[in-house]
Design a protein around this motif. Structure first.
Motif, PDB file in Angstrom:
ATOM      1  N   PHE A 160      44.234  36.696  40.501  1.00  0.00           N
ATOM      2  CA  PHE A 160      45.206  36.105  41.423  1.00  0.00           C
ATOM      3  C   PHE A 160      46.589  36.737  41.245  1.00  0.00           C
ATOM      4  O   PHE A 160      47.308  36.951  42.224  1.00  0.00           O
ATOM      5  CB  PHE A 160      45.299  34.597  41.204  1.00  0.00           C
ATOM      6  N   GLY A 205      46.417  31.351  49.617  1.00  0.00           N
ATOM      7  CA  GLY A 205      45.628  31.354  48.393  1.00  0.00           C
ATOM      8  C   GLY A 205      46.137  30.435  47.315  1.00  0.00           C
ATOM      9  O   GLY A 205      45.782  30.609  46.144  1.00  0.00           O
ATOM     10  N   ARG A 220      45.347  27.419  46.768  1.00  0.00           N
ATOM     11  CA  ARG A 220      44.221  26.688  46.193  1.00  0.00           C
ATOM     12  C   ARG A 220      43.504  27.532  45.146  1.00  0.00           C
ATOM     13  O   ARG A 220      43.064  27.016  44.106  1.00  0.00           O
ATOM     14  CB  ARG A 220      43.242  26.277  47.287  1.00  0.00           C
ATOM     15  N   TYR A 221      43.361  28.831  45.417  1.00  0.00           N
ATOM     16  CA  TYR A 221      42.690  29.701  44.457  1.00  0.00           C
ATOM     17  C   TYR A 221      43.526  29.842  43.185  1.00  0.00           C
ATOM     18  O   TYR A 221      42.967  30.027  42.095  1.00  0.00           O
ATOM     19  CB  TYR A 221      42.433  31.069  45.083  1.00  0.00           C
ATOM     20  N   CYS A 258      42.134  29.190  39.530  1.00  0.00           N
ATOM     21  CA  CYS A 258      42.212  30.178  38.447  1.00  0.00           C
ATOM     22  C   CYS A 258      42.806  29.567  37.184  1.00  0.00           C
ATOM     23  O   CYS A 258      42.313  29.814  36.070  1.00  0.00           O
ATOM     24  CB  CYS A 258      43.046  31.383  38.898  1.00  0.00           C
ATOM     25  N   THR A 317      37.841  25.567  47.434  1.00  0.00           N
ATOM     26  CA  THR A 317      37.356  26.770  48.113  1.00  0.00           C
ATOM     27  C   THR A 317      36.577  26.384  49.363  1.00  0.00           C
ATOM     28  O   THR A 317      36.136  25.239  49.500  1.00  0.00           O
ATOM     29  CB  THR A 317      36.444  27.602  47.185  1.00  0.00           C
ATOM     30  N   CYS A 361      34.354  37.429  49.622  1.00  0.00           N
ATOM     31  CA  CYS A 361      35.756  37.590  49.233  1.00  0.00           C
ATOM     32  C   CYS A 361      36.668  37.387  50.439  1.00  0.00           C
ATOM     33  O   CYS A 361      36.580  38.140  51.414  1.00  0.00           O
ATOM     34  CB  CYS A 361      35.996  38.981  48.643  1.00  0.00           C
ATOM     35  N   LEU A 407      42.353  38.415  49.020  1.00  0.00           N
ATOM     36  CA  LEU A 407      42.118  37.717  47.753  1.00  0.00           C
ATOM     37  C   LEU A 407      40.846  38.237  47.093  1.00  0.00           C
ATOM     38  O   LEU A 407      40.144  37.489  46.408  1.00  0.00           O
ATOM     39  CB  LEU A 407      42.007  36.208  47.991  1.00  0.00           C
ATOM     40  N   THR A 464      40.903  37.994  43.242  1.00  0.00           N
ATOM     41  CA  THR A 464      40.823  36.598  42.802  1.00  0.00           C
ATOM     42  C   THR A 464      39.405  36.070  42.933  1.00  0.00           C
ATOM     43  O   THR A 464      38.882  35.433  42.000  1.00  0.00           O
ATOM     44  CB  THR A 464      41.778  35.739  43.639  1.00  0.00           C
ATOM     45  N   MET A 465      38.750  36.315  44.049  1.00  0.00           N
ATOM     46  CA  MET A 465      37.429  35.738  44.256  1.00  0.00           C
ATOM     47  C   MET A 465      36.389  36.386  43.355  1.00  0.00           C
ATOM     48  O   MET A 465      35.506  35.709  42.820  1.00  0.00           O
ATOM     49  CB  MET A 465      37.029  35.884  45.731  1.00  0.00           C
ATOM     50  N   CYS A 509      36.857  34.776  40.031  1.00  0.00           N
ATOM     51  CA  CYS A 509      36.366  33.392  39.988  1.00  0.00           C
ATOM     52  C   CYS A 509      34.845  33.354  39.889  1.00  0.00           C
ATOM     53  O   CYS A 509      34.275  32.560  39.126  1.00  0.00           O
ATOM     54  CB  CYS A 509      36.838  32.630  41.226  1.00  0.00           C
TER      55      CYS A 509
END
Length: 594
Positions: free
Chosen positions: A118, A269, A271-272, A276, A317, A455, A459, A462-463, A466
């Motif tokens: 992230f 992003g 929420r991501y 994280c 997500t 993905c 992001l 990040t994905m 995760c």
């Protein structure tokens, strides 16, 4: 060397350019090649050069070269994880439980990968989101390899050595993560060749791993463990070349400051980011739990952490990403590990376990690893030959079902029935290792493809992080559950004399581990998307994010529309009269088209 030769062959291949087969989908590249083996409807002989040339035409030579230099020759070639134990043995005075704890500390960067992903997506330097992080982590790692490798063992304190190990793994995790995110972007542009690209990544990585095992064994046996780290200075430098010539093909932000925050990434992003942070906290907790002697407590808290992570994915997500992450998590949790007991079962001497296989260290480590790595290519070929156009559910059904059958076959060797049937231990073990590696690849390839398709735009790092975090956490909990199962069954060998009774119930543990693969198969039917690896997966948030992009302050969408002659004229025609109803309707139509 093999990967490099294949690359050069692909760059110098003869023949005409392959024609496009994607006229039905205007969103895909029109200059992409046809599938390998077909030109103008006639079969064409397959060759490695043609296959790599096809990938070059579909995704570009720069991304392939980046994968070779970073993923293959750096991340997969550097044998840090296999050399840490040998270095601590040479260090002296480090007991086995402490070695286990120090290895967990060294792998801390892998547990923190969601946060790293992230940060790279949200924070840029000079307009670049990936290259600066690869460069900085590589420079620090080069220094760590040089200090640990060229300093005699015992001169550095143990905390300093651990800092060096963490720095080395930091480079491997950052570089691997960001390159995976980059080829995920490319993969979504031409999804028809997703299986070929992932096969290229996995195949080259397998070759690099084989070479690294040979290199590490030779250096450790002839010169000493610290010289392995000294040699690794060379591959640690390689990621700097893609950064220097921008092989990552990053497009910097116009007139960027020295560093800045991508507001769009934070907006879509946030929420991501919370996910994280939460995953990093859970990973650290599991690392600490691994040092607890109470196996039941580890299992209970590990399952609570897994359930908490599943809830986090559901709340933070899109629905499809949450479903797939929960599926990955459950598969790893249900893969109960018996590796601790298996090590003693295979390597105990005749004085320790008279009925055992009595494998030597060379056979247990080198021969089995070579067979497993070699058979990965068979799994890759089988997937590309027979399963590339199958739906995810069928691919996972075949992969998990085959893996479960191999675990049942291992009952023969753990119960010693293979001796009664006249099957030698070494040959039977190698056959099971080969089948396990081949079937395991039938699971790993769709994993990589599915993760790439899921993905969200902007992001990718990040994905990927995760999803990798879900794999890591599930694997840790599966290890805790397997250890508790062995303890309950009384399978607790420790390399002592006459410990044959410790293996009496090992076959029962293997039966339970094989049966534990059934719940993920049932979950798969309700969770996985009803699509093939070559089809795109549209997330629920995609339309929302695209709608939000139209209203961004930078006005990029309107600028792009204005660059088109026809659309620009329409804007100019109605833009002069702000109150004209027809102009307003036309603007709305343009936004919808955007």
């Amino acid at each position: 060397l093999v990967v490099g030769a294949a690359w050069l062959a692909g760059m110098t291949k003869n023949g005409t350019e392959m024609k496009t087969a994607r006229a039905h989908d205007p969103l895909l590249r029109k200059d992409a090649p046809e599938p390998a083996g077909k030109t103008d409807g006639e079969p064409k002989a397959w060759s490695l050069a043609t296959w790599i040339g096809m990938l070059k035409d579909a995704y570009g030579s720069k991304i392939l070269l980046t994968i070779v230099l970073v993923s293959h020759l750096c991340v997969r070639f550097i044998p840090v994880s296999t050399s840490i134990g040998y270095y601590l043995r040479d260090f002296g005075g480090v007991k086995a439980p402490e070695v286990q704890a120090y290895k967990a500390v060294a792998r801390t960067p892998y547990a923190m990968s969601p946060l790293f992903g992230f940060i790279s997506d949200a924070l840029h330097f000079r307009g670049y989101h990936k290259a600066p992080y690869i460069a900085v982590s590589s420079l620090f790692a080069i220094g760590a390899y040089a200090v640990v490798g060229f300093t005699p063992v015992g001169v550095l304190s143990l905390p300093m050595v651990l800092v060096g190990f963490v720095t080395m793994n930091m480079q491997m995790e950052y570089c691997g993560l960001l390159v995976r995110a980059k080829y995920a972007e490319k993969l979504k542009t031409v999804p028809e060749y997703s299986t070929d690209l992932i096969t290229f990544v996995q195949g080259g990585g397998t070759i690099a791993t084989l070479l690294s095992q040979v290199m590490a064994a030779f250096i450790i046996q002839n010169y000493g463990t610290r010289y392995v780290f000294a040699f690794c200075v060379i591959p640690a430098i390689l990621p700097l070349y893609p950064v220097a010539v921008n092989l990552l093909q990053e497009e910097p932000i116009p007139n960027p400051p020295c560093c800045g925050i991508a507001k769009k990434t934070l907006k879509h992003g946030s929420r991501y980011f919370y996910l994280c942070i939460f995953m990093g906290f859970l990973a650290l907790c599991l690392m600490i739990l691994g040092m607890f002697p109470n196996s039941l407590l580890r299992c209970i808290l590990g399952l609570i952490a897994s359930a908490s992570l599943a809830v986090g994915f559901i709340l933070l997500t899109p629905r499809m990403i949450a479903k797939v992450a929960i599926f990955f998590l459950s598969v790893c949790i249900c893969s109960l590990s018996n590796s601790g007991a298996e090590y003693y079962f295979y390597t105990d001497t005749p004085e320790q376990y008279p009925e055992g296989p009595h494998f030597s260290a060379w056979f247990y480590l080198t021969a089995r690893s070579f067979v497993r790595s070699s058979c990965l290519f068979i799994g890759m070929w089988a997937f590309n030959k027979y399963l590339r156009n199958c739906k995810y559910k069928l691919a996972y059904l075949i992969g998990i079902g085959s893996t479960m059958s191999v675990r049942f076959a291992r009952l023969l060797i753990f119960s010693r029935w293979n001796i009664r049937l006249g099957l030698p231990d070494d040959i039977f073990c190698l056959v099971l290792d080969a089948l396990g590696a081949m079937f395991g690849e039938l699971i790993m390839l769709p994993n990589q493809i599915l993760m790439s398709h899921l993905c969200p735009k902007g992001l990718e790092s990040t994905m990927f992080a995760c999803m990798a975090g879900a794999f890591t956490m599930g694997g840790q909990v599966g290890t805790f559950l397997g250890a508790y199962l062995l303890k309950r069954l009384g399978v607790e060998p420790q390399g002592g004399l006459a410990e044959s009774r410790q293996f009496d119930n090992l076959w029962i543990a293997e039966v339970i581990s094989a049966v534990a693969c059934i719940p993920p198969l049932l979950m798969m039917l309700a969770i996985l998307p009803d699509k093939t690896p070559s089809e795109r997966i549209i997330l629920e948030d995609d339309e929302t994010q695209n709608a939000g992009d139209e209203d961004d302050d930078d006005g990029n969408v309107l600028d792009v529309l204005g660059s088109d002659g026809e659309l620009g004229d329409v804007n100019n025609k109605h833009g002069s009269d702000g109150g004209n109803a027809a102009g307003n309707r036309n603007d709305d139509g343009l936004r919808k088209r955007a």
